[in-house]
Design an enzyme around this catalytic site. Structure first.
Site, mmCIF file in Angstrom:
data_model
loop_
_atom_site.group_PDB
_atom_site.id
_atom_site.type_symbol
_atom_site.label_atom_id
_atom_site.label_comp_id
_atom_site.label_asym_id
_atom_site.label_seq_id
_atom_site.Cartn_x
_atom_site.Cartn_y
_atom_site.Cartn_z
ATOM 1 N N HIS A 243 0.810 -1.026 0.065
ATOM 2 C CA HIS A 243 -0.006 -0.131 0.043
ATOM 3 C C HIS A 243 0.840 1.348 0.145
ATOM 4 C CE1 HIS A 243 -3.295 -2.451 1.169
ATOM 5 N NE2 HIS A 243 -2.486 -3.160 2.025
HETATM 6 O O1 RIB Z 1 -4.208 0.128 5.228
HETATM 7 C C1 RIB Z 1 -2.820 -0.004 4.777
HETATM 8 C C2 RIB Z 1 -2.093 0.819 5.800
HETATM 9 O O2 RIB Z 1 -2.231 0.423 6.945
HETATM 10 C C3 RIB Z 1 -0.870 0.874 5.316
HETATM 11 O O3 RIB Z 1 -0.144 2.218 5.658
HETATM 12 C C4 RIB Z 1 0.014 0.099 6.403
HETATM 13 O O4 RIB Z 1 1.526 0.343 6.529
HETATM 14 C C5 RIB Z 1 -1.046 0.281 7.504
HETATM 15 O O5 RIB Z 1 -0.428 0.863 8.233
#
Ligand code: RIB
Ligand code: CA
Length: 313
Positions: A243
């Site tokens: 992500h």
């Molecule tokens: O949903 C994904 C996010 O949540 C990313 O930033 C991951 O590092 C978690 O923090």
């Protein structure tokens, strides 16, 4: 090389955060000048230590790390994400400690000073965790916040529901009041949510390529082992959704993602919709938030892998 964009990453490392930091440091388009840490995946002290160690791993312990908020603005966090990122946040990988201590300034002070030292509109801030620090900056140093050129946030979800609850993505859910404050602030925010991160899967083949990229690549492959297991258990996919690295790709190369300006409201009740980012897709908004709605996932993964592998050159 054209002028490099001054960059701040606000982060809760976190496996995908670590990859995002490594990606930024391997990208000549940007100049990472500050890392601020925020509670999130694991506790603040741990994410701060992790940020120091990831920078040291990349040979960039010259980049200052300033610690920020230890918790959300209003309501305590019911749980963190150690089950996904490992208890210490980096998938069980123990990196060598950095010789450089954490910056003594609170994150909002370090960020404000950096913003006031640059021309307005020139600095990109990439929050890839809960938005607590940025919300605090808006209230404590509004004149500095107003100078931000662009905010590229990994968080939220328009059409893909949530990943920490059925309604909410983790970064929005971890501090919904902060997300509401930032998304409603009028700052130029690009929201890189699950709509584009879930389809962007780094497969085992990509991870294997990291192994040939020296110490940094081997560490990245090590971080990801636990993340792959968690992704398989949670999403039934043979790979990982990195992500935060996708958000940094958009910060590094603006326009990587297809965005549409939308009105976005954040659920701040204590009920089932807490942390939901309700994106109004009925119309294109005049102001609102640039919501990432389309992605060339294959190209994005290749961008990440090729850049992280460049450490091994
Ligand atoms: O949903 C994904 C996010 O949540 C990313 O930033 C991951 O590092 C978690 O923090
Ligand atoms: Ca994160």
């Amino acid at each position: 090389m054209a002028d490099r964009t001054p960059l701040v990453i606000d982060t809760d490392p976190g496996i995908d955060d670590a990859l995002a930091i490594l990606l930024a440091l391997a990208s000549p388009e940007v100049d990472l000048q500050l890392v601020t840490t925020v509670h999130g995946n694991v506790e603040l002290a741990q994410v701060t230590e992790n940020a120091l160690r990831v920078l040291h791993l990349a040979g960039r312990s010259d980049v200052p790390v300033a610690a920020g908020a230890a918790g959300p603005l209003v309501h305590p966090l019911p749980e963190r994400a150690g089950h996904v990122h490992g208890a210490a946040g980096l998938g069980g990988v123990e990196l060598p400690p950095s010789p450089v201590p954490v910056d003594p300034r609170p994150a909002v002070v370090a960020l404000a000073e950096l913003l006031l030292a640059h021309e307005p509109g020139t600095v990109t801030v990439a929050p890839i965790g809960p938005l607590t620090n940025l919300a605090l900056l808006l209230h404590v140093f509004p004149e500095a916040a107003a100078r931000i050129g662009r905010v590229v946030w990994m968080g939220g979800s328009a059409t893909r529901g949530g990943n920490v609850t059925a309604a909410a993505e983790f970064n929005a859910w971890a501090d919904p009041e902060a997300a509401a404050a930032v998304l409603g602030s009028g700052l130029p925010v690009t929201m890189v949510g699950l709509d584009v991160t879930l389809p962007t899967v780094l497969t085992q083949a990509g991870i294997e390529r990291f192994r040939g990229a020296g110490t940094v690549g081997a560490a990245a492959a090590g971080f990801l082992r636990q993340y792959v297991d968690a992704a398989r258990d949670r999403y039934g996919i043979d790979g990982v959704c990195v992500h935060d690295a996708l958000a940094l790709t958009e910060a590094i190369v603006p326009g990587t993602l297809g965005t549409v300006r939308r009105e976005v409201v954040v659920g701040t009740t204590l009920g089932a919709a807490r942390g939901q980012t309700l994106v109004d897709r009925r119309t294109v908004a005049e102001h609102g938030v640039a919501v990432a709605e389309t992605v060339d996932s294959e190209a994005a993964v290749e961008f990440l892998v090729s850049r992280v592998c460049s450490y091994g050159d």
